[in-house]
Design a protein around this motif. Sequence first.
Motif, mmCIF file in Angstrom:
data_model
loop_
_atom_site.group_PDB
_atom_site.id
_atom_site.type_symbol
_atom_site.label_atom_id
_atom_site.label_comp_id
_atom_site.label_asym_id
_atom_site.label_seq_id
_atom_site.Cartn_x
_atom_site.Cartn_y
_atom_site.Cartn_z
ATOM 1 N N THR A 71 26.631 36.311 38.435
ATOM 2 C CA THR A 71 26.935 35.646 37.162
ATOM 3 C C THR A 71 26.089 34.403 36.935
ATOM 4 N N ILE A 96 38.331 45.984 39.317
ATOM 5 C CA ILE A 96 37.242 45.805 38.357
ATOM 6 C C ILE A 96 37.391 46.809 37.223
ATOM 7 N N ASP A 97 36.922 46.402 36.050
ATOM 8 C CA ASP A 97 36.956 47.240 34.863
ATOM 9 C C ASP A 97 35.556 47.811 34.649
ATOM 10 N N THR A 141 23.320 42.262 37.015
ATOM 11 C CA THR A 141 24.390 41.836 36.114
ATOM 12 C C THR A 141 25.558 42.810 36.123
ATOM 13 N N HIS A 142 25.438 43.937 36.803
ATOM 14 C CA HIS A 142 26.484 44.964 36.836
ATOM 15 C C HIS A 142 27.231 44.954 38.166
ATOM 16 N N HIS A 143 28.426 45.541 38.144
ATOM 17 C CA HIS A 143 29.119 45.851 39.389
ATOM 18 C C HIS A 143 28.317 46.950 40.086
ATOM 19 N N ILE A 149 34.172 49.149 32.245
ATOM 20 C CA ILE A 149 33.564 48.925 30.939
ATOM 21 C C ILE A 149 32.667 47.686 30.947
ATOM 22 N N GLU A 150 32.827 46.837 31.964
ATOM 23 C CA GLU A 150 31.964 45.660 32.104
ATOM 24 C C GLU A 150 30.554 46.047 32.528
ATOM 25 N N GLY A 151 30.385 47.302 32.944
ATOM 26 C CA GLY A 151 29.088 47.791 33.387
ATOM 27 C C GLY A 151 29.040 47.929 34.891
ATOM 28 N N PRO A 187 28.693 41.347 40.382
ATOM 29 C CA PRO A 187 27.624 40.872 39.499
ATOM 30 C C PRO A 187 27.214 39.444 39.846
#
Length: 489
Positions: free
Chosen positions: A223, A131-132, A153-155, A134-136, A221
Amino acid sequence: MNTIHIIGLGAGDLDQLPLGVYKKLKTATNLYVRTADHPVLTELMQEDVGFTSFDLVYEKHDSFSPVYEEIAETLISLSQSESIIYAVPGHPLVAEQTVQNLIQAERLGRCQLAIGGGHSFLDSLFGALRIDPIEGFQLMDGTEMTSDQVNMTHHLLIAQVYDSFSASEVKLTLMEKYPDDYPVTIVTAAGSADEVLRTVPLHELDRSTEVNNLTTVYVPPATDQTQRLKEWQTFRSITAKLRSPEGCIWDREQTHESLSAFLIEEVHELLQAIQEEDDEAIVDELGDVLLQVFLHAQIGQDNGYFQLEDILEAISAKMIRRHPHVFGDVSVENSEQVVANWQEIKAQEKPIQASVLEGQERFSSSLTTSFNYQKKAAKVGFTWPKATFAWNKFHEELQEFQQEIANGSKAQQIDEFGDLLFTLVNLARFFDLSPEEAMMQANRKFRSRFHFVEQQVKQGTGNFDDYSLEQLVEFWNQAKLCARKEDLT
């Protein structure tokens, strides 16, 4: 005052440990560790590195907070006579409460710290889970998390999941928002040779696999918007969508004024559900009332005047301001003092009014307006001294109304009928009764009994014209009898 040197052991085995940290550990003479249950320490013991752990402190307490407090206090005490090294899992500044306690003590001048590096378990987690950040993402403490803190909505990464009990607590908290079968991943020893990832349904989190101090729970998240229906932001986005150019024509046309009647209707339906003690209906009707609040907030935002955050700020500030016995240092002994403080603070907030009746009108209910007017007037002494006088006034107004019905004009009849109703409201005030609630109850009673009459007619000829008034009244009396029997059961 000697220095407490704090270093991190990383989230994996010895191969992941930075060389500088390894050298410090090898040469340390006064090495203390929060827990010996760590792969780096297991390997260091084989290299004859000595240390003192605080594992026994965990056995003394029923919760983690006093454990962390005792460890910090012990380290502060030890540092008075010698410099020491304190090693913790992961990075010292990532999800390590003992270090936070020490930092707070340092700010108070009670100790001196030197915080070194350490490989954060987050780095390994991001790699293991692909996971990145920066996606939150959110990093939460599994021993203290609450569902209202979770952003779906976040990891979501949940640390401090030590055992099946803590995993169970995390599961129950997550199930307040997520579906029971929502996939979660249990990550153990991320980045090391012993790394294990296992994805299970949420309801199996506490019984699927063994967890330890190297375990982190990952929640991906949500989705799909239908998975986030318990999120405030989801409801807000739905409301905004309804009023957007791509939304609903009817919703876009609404104004504060056009929605007023709907708000009144929804509140009355909520009151009815409360009166009937119907929990499912209360949930449904509260949702309808909440929709009205969000629609008004969205209209304010669309028009550029205010938005939901302004409403939240205003009511939050008001609740803090008007509850000084909760959020301040005011002491109260009973609810009467609470109400008195509330009224005094409320009076200080508002400008001086030209009349005591200002702000008491309720355009949605003439009964409530009348009750408010008379209550305010009574507070300044403008009231009958006893209910007897109100009864006499009622009989006087009833006689005058009857006279106008016999001989007066329509305008005079309405005027006298208004006086009669006003006097009835005054009587209600004397006996601490809500005229609005009484009228609502009377309406519910009429609806229920008349519905019984309709059922009897339908079971008969199906036509009201086929029944005399006496027969319909008999049905009505049967409805009253049935209601009494239900009240007795």
